[in-house]
Design an enzyme around this catalytic site. Structure first.
Site, PDB file in Angstrom:
ATOM      1  CG  ASP A  27      -1.974   1.070   1.180  1.00  0.00           C
ATOM      2  OD1 ASP A  27      -3.156   0.738   1.321  1.00  0.00           O
ATOM      3  OD2 ASP A  27      -1.623   2.256   0.989  1.00  0.00           O
ATOM      4  CG  ASP A 121      -2.786   3.455  -2.450  1.00  0.00           C
ATOM      5  OD1 ASP A 121      -3.841   2.788  -2.374  1.00  0.00           O
ATOM      6  OD2 ASP A 121      -2.214   3.965  -1.481  1.00  0.00           O
ATOM      7  CD  GLU A 122      -5.436  -1.470  -0.445  1.00  0.00           C
ATOM      8  OE1 GLU A 122      -6.082  -0.430  -0.674  1.00  0.00           O
ATOM      9  OE2 GLU A 122      -5.775  -2.312   0.370  1.00  0.00           O
TER      10      GLU A 122
HETATM   11  N1  DCP Z   1      -8.578   8.291  -1.437  1.00  0.00           N
HETATM   12  C1  DCP Z   1      -9.662   9.144  -1.668  1.00  0.00           C
HETATM   13  N2  DCP Z   1     -10.678   9.226  -0.764  1.00  0.00           N
HETATM   14  C2  DCP Z   1     -10.648   8.471   0.361  1.00  0.00           C
HETATM   15  C3  DCP Z   1      -9.576   7.593   0.609  1.00  0.00           C
HETATM   16  C4  DCP Z   1      -8.540   7.533  -0.331  1.00  0.00           C
HETATM   17  O1  DCP Z   1      -9.684   9.828  -2.685  1.00  0.00           O
HETATM   18  N3  DCP Z   1     -11.644   8.551   1.257  1.00  0.00           N
HETATM   19  C5  DCP Z   1      -7.478   8.264  -2.421  1.00  0.00           C
HETATM   20  C6  DCP Z   1      -6.366   9.178  -1.974  1.00  0.00           C
HETATM   21  C7  DCP Z   1      -5.291   8.286  -1.471  1.00  0.00           C
HETATM   22  C8  DCP Z   1      -5.518   7.012  -2.275  1.00  0.00           C
HETATM   23  O2  DCP Z   1      -6.912   6.962  -2.537  1.00  0.00           O
HETATM   24  O3  DCP Z   1      -4.005   8.856  -1.676  1.00  0.00           O
HETATM   25  C9  DCP Z   1      -5.074   5.762  -1.543  1.00  0.00           C
HETATM   26  O4  DCP Z   1      -5.847   5.579  -0.371  1.00  0.00           O
HETATM   27  P1  DCP Z   1      -5.203   5.074   0.983  1.00  0.00           P
HETATM   28  O5  DCP Z   1      -6.327   4.732   1.893  1.00  0.00           O
HETATM   29  O6  DCP Z   1      -4.160   4.033   0.722  1.00  0.00           O
HETATM   30  O7  DCP Z   1      -4.514   6.365   1.597  1.00  0.00           O
HETATM   31  P2  DCP Z   1      -3.099   6.978   1.326  1.00  0.00           P
HETATM   32  O8  DCP Z   1      -2.302   6.190   0.365  1.00  0.00           O
HETATM   33  O9  DCP Z   1      -3.274   8.414   0.942  1.00  0.00           O
HETATM   34  O10 DCP Z   1      -2.437   6.983   2.746  1.00  0.00           O
HETATM   35  P3  DCP Z   1      -1.821   5.736   3.547  1.00  0.00           P
HETATM   36  O11 DCP Z   1      -0.381   6.092   3.741  1.00  0.00           O
HETATM   37  O12 DCP Z   1      -2.571   5.700   4.835  1.00  0.00           O
HETATM   38  O13 DCP Z   1      -2.025   4.514   2.720  1.00  0.00           O
HETATM   39 MG    MG Z   2      -2.105   4.135   0.586  1.00  0.00          MG
END
Ligand code: DCP
Ligand code: MG
Length: 409
Positions: A27, A121-122
């Site tokens: 992730d 991203d996952e």
């Molecule tokens: N995303 C979004 N709305 C949300 C959750 C996520 O648009 N409610 C988008 C933005 C994030 C991406 O999806 O960058 C990936 O989600 P993640 O939950 O993996 O969050 P992040 O990668 O940003 O942070 P982390 O370091 O916690 O994985």
């Molecule tokens: Mg993420």
């Protein structure tokens, strides 16, 4: 012939069945915000908040520097601004995040064909068959992290375990830039202290009901008698007990991250005008259809989402007679769904309007060439022209007439 294939398949079969699977969950850290920092180095080390910038925008993600202030995904942007006024606020650039995502996924596929994308991203990777080639599971995990860092300039958190459930939890416990292995002998030590809501499917509604039974942690759930939890968890009790013991036998199913594509907008002010709402729907159909075409996909189902000012949200879906990626075909279905809703909500203003597609299939599949296409030849030609112009001049290069009207108003 058949016999030789069987023998071959046996030799080729990863060690999965004889020993345990080797599953990796990756992730990316603060994905959208990290891509912004990569492209604009002056942002590095700063609080960066990516999301809708209008008065009703919400946070998509925040850099770890901004999270210290309590900013997180899905928070109203107005609140994020109050919590961290000195942050850099950035509108999402999805096309750019898709590019970086493709780079990351290309690295995954060098280690195994068994890559199951969950979002941009996952992903889960089953590397059971790659151990001889690349080293043990921990070495592969470290190698993937290193290659992502070197080749994309981004950091990822990686979880290693013998099943998907544990690997996903593991990738989360040491974020950002984490690398965590769940030792199969120490599964209980890993899971027991975690709150029950870390189990998929136990959310805001179920957790308080378990709490009323004195069950707060996964360990407490694991030790509970099924008769105690049945009134709360019903026919899923067994499933949750298995998870609490760290058991999960789901396979990694290779596939694309996009199981659906959607576009939605929360209006700056509630909108009741039918023409304006339809123009927005057309714009969304255009964006969704363009993304389908760019990925060589077609969709079988169209969904429309409508939220009224009282936050009452409805979604309406319908399947198309045949798969399509034509702007006009998707728009016609979305409009029909919207008009149907409007029949019973004549003057009701709309706070949020969205449309999406699911049931995605490869556009190159043979039945699509000869099949029952809903889109006329002319419409397909128009789509092609639009796509090529938009590719040269950016996304807003050319839009359908109705969309244009909404933009001017
Ligand atoms: N995303 C979004 N709305 C949300 C959750 C996520 O648009 N409610 C988008 C933005 C994030 C991406 O999806 O960058 C990936 O989600 P993640 O939950 O993996 O969050 P992040 O990668 O940003 O942070 P982390 O370091 O916690 O994985
Ligand atoms: Mg993420």
């Amino acid at each position: 012939m058949i016999i030789s294939w069987c023998v071959h398949a046996d030799i080729m079969r990863p060690m999965a069945e004889s020993t345990q699977r080797a599953i990796i969950h990756v992730d990316m850290d603060a994905f959208y915000a990290s891509v912004e920092c990569l492209d604009e180095p002056s942002l590095r080390g700063q609080p960066v908040i990516v999301g809708g910038l209008g008065p009703r925008g919400v946070v998509a993600t925040a850099s770890y520097e901004a999270r210290v202030f309590g900013v997180h995904s899905a928070l109203p942007m107005s609140r994020a601004r109050r919590l961290c006024p000195r942050a850099h606020f950035i509108r999402p650039r999805i096309a750019r995040y898709r590019e970086k995502s493709a780079e990351v996924f290309a690295i995954f596929r060098e280690f195994t064909p068994l890559v199951e994308g969950l979002s941009l991203d996952e992903a889960f990777l089953d590397v059971s068959g790659s151990l001889k080639l690349f080293g043990n599971q921990a070495e592969i995990g470290a190698l993937i992290k290193q290659r992502i860092q070197q080749e994309t300039g981004l950091t990822a958190s990686v979880g290693l375990a013998h099943n998907k459930f544990l690997a996903k939890l593991a990738s989360d416990v040491q974020k950002p830039d984490g690398l965590v292995t769940v030792d199969p002998q120490k599964v209980h030590a890993f899971l027991d202290p975690m709150p029950v809501k870390r189990l998929w499917g136990i959310g805001k509604r179920t957790a308080p009901r378990l709490k009323a039974l004195g069950i707060l942690t996964i360990g407490q759930l694991r030790r509970s008698d099924i008769s105690i939890i049945k009134p709360v968890l019903g026919n899923r009790s067994d499933h949750f007990l298995r998870l609490s013991r760290g058991e999960d036998d789901r396979e990694v199913k290779p596939g694309r991250p996009d199981k659906s594509i959607s576009h939605e907008v929360t209006f700056d002010r509630d909108l009741a005008d039918r023409t304006e709402l339809l123009a927005e729907l057309q714009r969304q159909a255009e964006s969704v259809a363009r993304r389908l075409r760019a990925q060589g996909l077609m969709a079988s189902t169209v969904t429309v989402k409508i939220r009224d000012p009282g936050f009452h949200t409805v979604t309406r879906s319908r399947s198309l007679r045949a798969c399509s990626n034509s702007t006009q075909t998707l728009y016609r279905m979305a409009r029909a769904l919207f008009e149907k809703w409007r029949e019973s909500h004549r003057t009701k203003p709309v706070r949020l309007l969205g449309m999406g597609v699911s049931g995605l299939e490869n556009a190159q599949a043979p039945d699509h060439d000869t099949g029952d296409r809903l889109d006329s030849r002319g419409e397909q030609d128009i789509d092609r022209v639009f796509d090529s112009i938009n590719q040269r001049y950016g996304d807003a290069g050319i839009v359908h007439g109705q969309t244009m009207r909404r933009k001017k108003t």
